[in-house]
Enzyme design. Structure first.
Site, short mmCIF file in Angstrom:
data_model
loop_
_atom_site.label_atom_id
_atom_site.label_comp_id
_atom_site.label_asym_id
_atom_site.label_seq_id
_atom_site.Cartn_x
_atom_site.Cartn_y
_atom_site.Cartn_z
N GLU A 1 51.13 20.87 50.78
CA GLU A 1 52.00 20.71 51.96
C GLU A 1 51.93 19.31 52.54
O GLU A 1 52.78 18.93 53.35
CB GLU A 1 51.65 21.76 53.02
CG GLU A 1 52.01 23.17 52.57
CD GLU A 1 51.57 24.26 53.56
OE1 GLU A 1 51.99 25.41 53.37
OE2 GLU A 1 50.79 23.97 54.49
N HIS B 1 58.09 29.59 53.49
CA HIS B 1 57.05 30.43 52.87
C HIS B 1 57.61 31.77 52.42
O HIS B 1 56.98 32.81 52.61
CB HIS B 1 55.90 30.66 53.84
CG HIS B 1 55.16 29.43 54.25
ND1 HIS B 1 55.67 28.49 55.11
CD2 HIS B 1 53.91 28.99 53.92
CE1 HIS B 1 54.78 27.52 55.30
NE2 HIS B 1 53.71 27.80 54.59
N HIS C 1 50.30 24.14 60.24
CA HIS C 1 51.18 25.20 60.73
C HIS C 1 50.64 26.60 60.43
O HIS C 1 51.41 27.51 60.10
CB HIS C 1 52.60 25.02 60.15
CG HIS C 1 52.68 25.12 58.65
ND1 HIS C 1 53.57 24.37 57.90
CD2 HIS C 1 52.00 25.88 57.76
CE1 HIS C 1 53.43 24.69 56.62
NE2 HIS C 1 52.47 25.60 56.51
N HIS D 1 43.95 22.89 52.03
CA HIS D 1 43.66 24.32 52.09
C HIS D 1 44.10 25.01 50.81
O HIS D 1 45.00 24.55 50.12
CB HIS D 1 44.25 25.00 53.32
CG HIS D 1 45.76 25.01 53.46
ND1 HIS D 1 46.52 23.89 53.51
CD2 HIS D 1 46.61 26.05 53.61
CE1 HIS D 1 47.80 24.22 53.69
NE2 HIS D 1 47.89 25.54 53.75
C1 DHB Z 1 47.34 29.49 56.26
C2 DHB Z 1 47.78 28.17 56.14
C3 DHB Z 1 49.13 27.90 55.84
O1 DHB Z 1 49.63 26.64 55.68
C4 DHB Z 1 50.03 28.94 55.71
O2 DHB Z 1 51.32 28.63 55.47
C5 DHB Z 1 49.58 30.25 55.80
C6 DHB Z 1 48.24 30.54 56.08
C7 DHB Z 1 45.91 29.81 56.60
O3 DHB Z 1 45.05 28.93 56.58
O4 DHB Z 1 45.64 30.97 56.93
FE FE Z 2 51.76 26.74 54.89
#
Ligand code: DHB
Ligand code: FE
Length: 278
Positions: free
Chosen positions: A239, A59, A12, A192
């Site tokens: 996540e 978030h 997302h 990530h």
């Molecule tokens: C990114 C990924 C995320 O899950 C998020 O909530 C905000 C930013 C990203 O990779 O930039």
């Molecule tokens: Fe996220």
């Protein structure tokens, strides 16, 4: 009785919202990502859900670090969206399904999941972007039940707890009288990390392990502690807990209809996976 027709799990990343707004779907950076959703939409056109249960993490829009429920369930007739700081366009209010929300809440509380109930709730990019990927032409032709999981502020719910929570939601849906077709949409991940010394960290091996396990061995993921998940998937890779909740909702054996894995999108190992109950 209501029936879960399948699940779509997808990343997302907010940058997707800007790419949609700027119509960058054919841009070489974005094309391999957006093309992954063409067969998802074909599957959706054949399966036509009435309601989408969206499992995601907020978030900082609806909940902030001062008040952070472990599990929160929306019970509103409509859900507004706002941009929590990424500069992405908002979408028109999304229709809720109040009766299904309360049936799920009743079911999970009976199963001793003491959730936060939200009769007013704003949803952020983790809800709006995946819905735009599934229905790019306009407002999604479905009602939604948003379910927020704390994947942000430690202590997080364990992977084992998340799977059990999802299974409880699945039982509540299966016991719900109206004959609704329910799609589970789990968002976030995969690996990530946005901040600190490991910013940009991704782990394709662990992502593949998760994608494979989610099909028919989600219990495998419950063997990982939160600390191990953060170590293996990055601090926002937690996540994946949303995906584990979503897999619990589907229950039983599944068949993987399709997956697309593409790295990176922004800082994220992006993935989409569609599972169907067998
Ligand atoms: C990114 C990924 C995320 O899950 C998020 O909530 C905000 C930013 C990203 O990779 O930039
Ligand atoms: Fe996220």
């Amino acid at each position: 009785m209501s029936k879960v027709i399948g699940s779509v799990s997808t990343s997302h990343v907010p940058a997707i919202g800007n790419a949609i707004a700027k119509r960058l779907q054919q841009d070489p950076y974005w094309k391999p990502f957006f093309d992954g959703f063409i067969p998802v939409r074909e599957w959706l056109a054949r399966n036509t859900p009435d309601v989408v249960v969206v499992v995601y993490n907020d978030h900082g829009l609806n909940f902030f670090l001062d008040k952070m429920p472990t599990f929160a369930i929306g019970a509103a007739a409509s859900y507004g969206s706002e941009d929590e700081g990424w500069g992405i366009p908002t979408v028109p209010p999304l229709a809720g399904d109040v009766d299904l929300s309360w049936a799920i809440i009743e079911g999970v509380v009976k199963d001793e999941f003491d959730v936060t109930t939200c009769q007013e709730m704003l949803v952020d990019h983790a809800v709006t972007i995946p819905l735009q990927l599934l229905w790019p032409a306009g407002p999604p032709p479905v009602r939604i039940v948003p379910i927020a999981v704390n994947t942000v502020q430690h202590p997080l719910p364990s992977a084992a707890r998340c799977l059990k929570f999802g299974q409880s939601i699945g039982r509540a849906i299966a016991a719900y009288g109206p004959a609704l077709k329910i799609l589970v949409l789990s968002t976030g991940g995969l690996s990530h990390q946005l901040e600190g010394g490991r910013a940009g960290f991704i782990n394709p091996e662990f992502d593949a392990l998760c994608l494979n396990a989610l099909i028919n061995d989600p219990e495998k993921l419950t063997g990982y502690t939160t600390h191990q998940i953060v170590e293996l998937a990055g601090s926002q890779g937690s996540e994946v807990l949303n995906w584990i909740v979503g897999r619990g909702i589907v229950q039983g054996e599944t068949r993987e209809v399709l997956r697309n894995y593409h790295i990176p999108i922004s800082n994220t190992a992006s993935a989409v996976q569609v599972l169907e109950p067998v």
